[in-house]
Scaffold this active site. Structure first.
Site, mmCIF file in Angstrom:
data_model
loop_
_atom_site.group_PDB
_atom_site.id
_atom_site.type_symbol
_atom_site.label_atom_id
_atom_site.label_comp_id
_atom_site.label_asym_id
_atom_site.label_seq_id
_atom_site.Cartn_x
_atom_site.Cartn_y
_atom_site.Cartn_z
ATOM 1 C CG ASP A 173 -1.876 1.149 1.271
ATOM 2 O OD1 ASP A 173 -2.109 1.672 2.385
ATOM 3 O OD2 ASP A 173 -2.360 1.547 0.205
ATOM 4 C CG ASN B 156 4.403 -4.278 7.033
ATOM 5 O OD1 ASN B 156 4.252 -3.977 8.215
ATOM 6 N ND2 ASN B 156 3.430 -4.169 6.149
ATOM 7 C CD GLU B 157 0.208 -5.200 7.273
ATOM 8 O OE1 GLU B 157 -0.005 -5.068 6.060
ATOM 9 O OE2 GLU B 157 -0.404 -4.548 8.141
ATOM 10 C CG ASN C 62 1.159 -3.758 11.351
ATOM 11 O OD1 ASN C 62 1.870 -3.340 12.266
ATOM 12 N ND2 ASN C 62 1.602 -3.903 10.109
ATOM 13 C CE1 TYR D 71 -3.407 -1.545 10.366
ATOM 14 C CE2 TYR D 71 -4.445 0.608 10.364
ATOM 15 C CZ TYR D 71 -3.327 -0.191 10.169
ATOM 16 O OH TYR D 71 -2.137 0.376 9.784
ATOM 17 C CE1 TYR E 95 -6.721 -0.918 7.037
ATOM 18 C CE2 TYR E 95 -8.438 -0.962 5.380
ATOM 19 C CZ TYR E 95 -7.197 -0.537 5.813
ATOM 20 O OH TYR E 95 -6.438 0.276 5.009
ATOM 21 C CD GLU F 45 1.174 -0.827 9.486
ATOM 22 O OE1 GLU F 45 -0.003 -0.910 9.059
ATOM 23 O OE2 GLU F 45 2.148 -1.174 8.808
ATOM 24 C CD1 TRP G 159 -0.961 3.110 8.192
ATOM 25 C CD2 TRP G 159 1.188 2.691 8.647
ATOM 26 N NE1 TRP G 159 -0.305 2.980 6.995
ATOM 27 C CE2 TRP G 159 1.014 2.736 7.235
ATOM 28 C CE3 TRP G 159 2.463 2.428 9.147
ATOM 29 C CZ2 TRP G 159 2.056 2.523 6.345
ATOM 30 C CZ3 TRP G 159 3.503 2.245 8.272
ATOM 31 C CH2 TRP G 159 3.301 2.280 6.890
ATOM 32 C CE LYS H 25 -5.816 2.971 7.651
ATOM 33 N NZ LYS H 25 -5.698 2.785 6.161
HETATM 34 C C1 E8X Z 1 -3.184 0.402 5.551
HETATM 35 C C2 E8X Z 1 -1.858 -0.228 5.994
HETATM 36 C C3 E8X Z 1 -0.784 -0.005 4.920
HETATM 37 O O1 E8X Z 1 -0.693 1.347 4.549
HETATM 38 C C4 E8X Z 1 0.562 -0.494 5.457
HETATM 39 O O2 E8X Z 1 1.543 -0.362 4.465
HETATM 40 C C5 E8X Z 1 0.493 -1.962 5.906
HETATM 41 C C6 E8X Z 1 -1.934 -1.738 6.203
HETATM 42 C C7 E8X Z 1 -3.101 -2.180 7.031
HETATM 43 C C8 E8X Z 1 -3.452 -3.598 6.699
HETATM 44 N N1 E8X Z 1 -0.664 -2.188 6.761
HETATM 45 O O3 E8X Z 1 -3.923 -0.242 4.837
HETATM 46 O O4 E8X Z 1 -3.396 1.572 5.927
HETATM 47 C C9 E8X Z 1 -4.607 -4.055 7.551
HETATM 48 C C10 E8X Z 1 -5.299 -5.244 6.917
HETATM 49 C C11 E8X Z 1 -6.497 -5.670 7.749
HETATM 50 C C12 E8X Z 1 -7.384 -6.613 7.028
#
Ligand code: E8X
Length: 599
Positions: A179, A412-413, A468, A470, A474, A505, A550, A569
């Site tokens: 992203d 990351n992720e 991370n 949300y 999300y 995050e 984040w 964000k």
């Molecule tokens: C987002 C972040 C993105 O900008 C970052 O690079 C990595 C993302 C959230 C993922 N993490 O989208 O703002 C959350 C996924 C949940 C299903």
């Protein structure tokens, strides 16, 4: 790898400035065609991404190779010196030519590489320097791009009923599985450097503390004939200790420790000499340790107050922008922050130097983002392991002496939920590999995406749990009551694992100037409410040792239905204007000490 520094035995000639540039038309790939470049060349500034320097969609949509070119003259006064070119970052892959002859190739868009000029060019020569740059991302690059057309946010089947018809139509384009905008080009500086023929190739410094004294275990790799000498200079330039030989340990009586601001980020300098060569390497004496669920710096439990950032600014794209780096360091102090993560790739060396000097702690991350989002096991189908190891090796080689760097993030992720055993095997083996390369043996982690944490077998194996999450954005969107409940369920789970946990995050897209009396998503009031409620949950958990909202600032992404002019964000806008949340954290963080926040 040593950073280019001018000294009495070394010179650095900047090759930054205005180069000739053109996009490939899809017929040349990395092959250099001087007629094509001459016919299509236009001006491009270096260092900077090429994507936002023109008002032409081709520059943002480009998929494939592009070419930079300029003339170079080596001053005659460099005679008798060792000469090399240094590229600080070429994103994502490069082929370098001198007078049309290939001299080197490099894969990876965020770490430096050099080209020795011995036998190619010498003092007094003039030559044409050309760089072919590839911006493609795929299942064999880091960051990862999708090859099967499945973009980051859902499928992109264009609504055409017949998949075959859709495939026939599809124009090749980058489908980032990450992203942030896929900025590309000569994103950082290019230099012509000289050293003596017999020179210092690398310096490794491993600090420790012995009572009131500092100890520095050092090793110096050299090329040619000579003896190694090392002097330790105080901040005031006094020689406070010295040693000799290519490796050893030096004691510094009554040493000043490096500490995060507002304490003193005291820097010493190791002045190393070998034959005619001299190189000065700044360093700090500090210790880093994980003990139980605490993250200790100099034996004291540290609390991470900061953010994930991006190298991202108007026009420059992902290009080096020292004014933004200086401003961001000022904003880190304004906010009362003490740390940041180099999400999601190694940043420019100059940013780590600023962090060393200003006492800001860094979680240093590789460009391994996007390992997942696939219906098949990425660990057995993506061709990334060897390159991932190369990137980790080069990252540690570049950043190993920075006191600001306290932990390595391998990625990351990545997907650690859908193929849990395969994921655990990949990450645990890479964890041990990373530890084996770091002379200072700092903590190692990767940053875990929102997932089913009970199924994930990898995250819990890291030195520090970095997640991370949300909840309220999300997941359970806008429902903060349910979000806090779900967050606490998860914190109950991690409490049993009892390792230090950093929320690396959490955040909410927020449109600056959008105000509501009743906070709802995208309003500045919602962003503050979101953080306030979640931070209260952190404050009740001693093992939560850090909060990284984040993101530090809004940033550019690929276009898509989830992104209104990029990712919003940020605590700040892209041009660094504060949203209400910035004021919220400024108040919160100035009241939170670096050490001992959690009893
Ligand atoms: C987002 C972040 C993105 O900008 C970052 O690079 C990595 C993302 C959230 C993922 N993490 O989208 O703002 C959350 C996924 C949940 C299903």
């Amino acid at each position: 790898m040593l950073y280019p520094r001018v000294g009495r035995s070394r010179s650095v000639l900047s090759l930054d400035g205005l180069w000739t540039f053109c996009l490939d038309d899809g017929t040349h790939d990395e092959r250099l065609d001087e007629d094509f470049i001459r016919a299509n060349g236009e001006v491009m500034s270096v260092p900077a991404s090429y994507n936002d320097q023109k008002d032409d969609i081709r520059y943002r949509e480009h998929y494939g190779w592009a070419y930079y070119e300029r003339s170079v003259t080596i001053p005659a006064c460099y005679a008798g010196q060792r000469l090399f070119l240094r590229f600080d970052a070429v994103t994502h892959a490069a082929v370098v030519y001198i007078n049309g002859k290939e001299v080197c190739r490099h894969k990876g868009g965020f770490l430096p590489f050099t080209v020795e000029l011995e036998g190619i060019a010498e003092a007094g020569d003039s030559f044409t320097l050309s760089v072919a740059v590839d911006n493609r991302v795929s299942h064999s690059t880091l960051p990862v791009g999708n090859e099967d057309g499945t973009a980051f946010f859902g499928s992109d089947n264009a609504g055409v009923p017949s998949v075959e018809a859709a495939k026939r139509w599809r124009k090749k384009r980058n489908l980032p599985n990450f992203d942030f905008f896929n900025y590309a080009g000569l994103n950082r500086s290019v230099r012509l450097c000289s050293t003596p023929k017999d020179y210092i190739e690398d310096i490794t410094l491993v600090p420790s503390v012995d009572g009131k004294d500092g100890l520095v275990r050092y090793s110096v790799s050299t090329v040619g004939e000579g003896q190694v000498g090392i002097e330790i200079l105080s901040r005031e330039g006094e020689v406070v200790a010295r040693g000799e030989g290519s490796e050893g340990e030096i004691r510094i009586a009554d040493a000043h420790l490096w500490n995060p601001w507002p304490e003193d980020p005291y820097l010493y300098t190791a002045r190393v000499s070998f034959a005619e060569d001299v190189y000065c390497e700044p360093f700090g004496i500090r210790t880093v340790e994980v003990r139980g669920h605490e993250f200790l710096i100099n034996g004291k439990p540290f609390y991470f107050k900061g953010f994930g950032k991006h190298e991202d600014s108007a026009i420059h794209g992902r290009g080096l922008d020292l004014a933004y780096d200086v401003r961001d360091m000022s904003l880190i102090r304004w906010l009362g922050a003490n740390s940041f993560r180099t999400s999601h790739y190694p940043y420019a060396e100059e940013m780590y130097q600023l962090a060393d000097e200003q006492g800001v702690v860094i979680i240093d991350e590789t460009p391994a983002v996007g390992i997942g989002g696939s219906p098949v096991d990425p660990y057995t189908t993506f061709d990334i392991r060897k390159h991932h190891e190369d990137v980790i090796r080069d990252l540690i080689a570049r950043d190993k002496n920075h006191p600001s760097v306290v932990m390595w993030s391998m990625a990351n992720e990545p997907d650690t939920e859908h193929f849990p055993e395969s994921a655990r095997d990949y990450w645990v083996s890479l964890y041990h590999y990373t530890h084996s390369l770091d002379p200072q043996d700092r903590p190692v982690t990767f940053v875990c995406c929102q997932n089913n944490y009970e199924v994930d077998l990898a995250t819990r194996e890291m030195d520090v749990v970095c997640i991370n999450r949300y909840y309220g954005w999300y997941n359970l969107s806008g429902d903060m009551e349910a979000a806090v409940y779900a967050l606490n369920l998860e914190l109950d789970f991690w409490q049993k694992i009892d390792k230090p946990l950093i929320m690396t995050e959490y955040g909410a897209d927020t449109l600056p100037g959008h105000h509501l009396t009743v906070p709802e998503m995208f309003s500045e009031e919602f962003q503050v409410m979101y953080y306030d409620l979640i931070d209260q949950a952190f404050d009740k958990r001693p093992f939560v040792v850090g909060e990284h909202p984040w993101n530090f600032a809004d940033f550019n992404t690929i276009q898509g239905v989830y992104r209104a002019d990029g990712n919003r964000k940020g605590l700040l806008t892209r041009d660094r204007k504060p949203k209400l949340a910035a004021h919220y954290f400024r108040k919160r963080w100035h009241d939170i000490p670096n050490f001992g926040y959690k009893k």
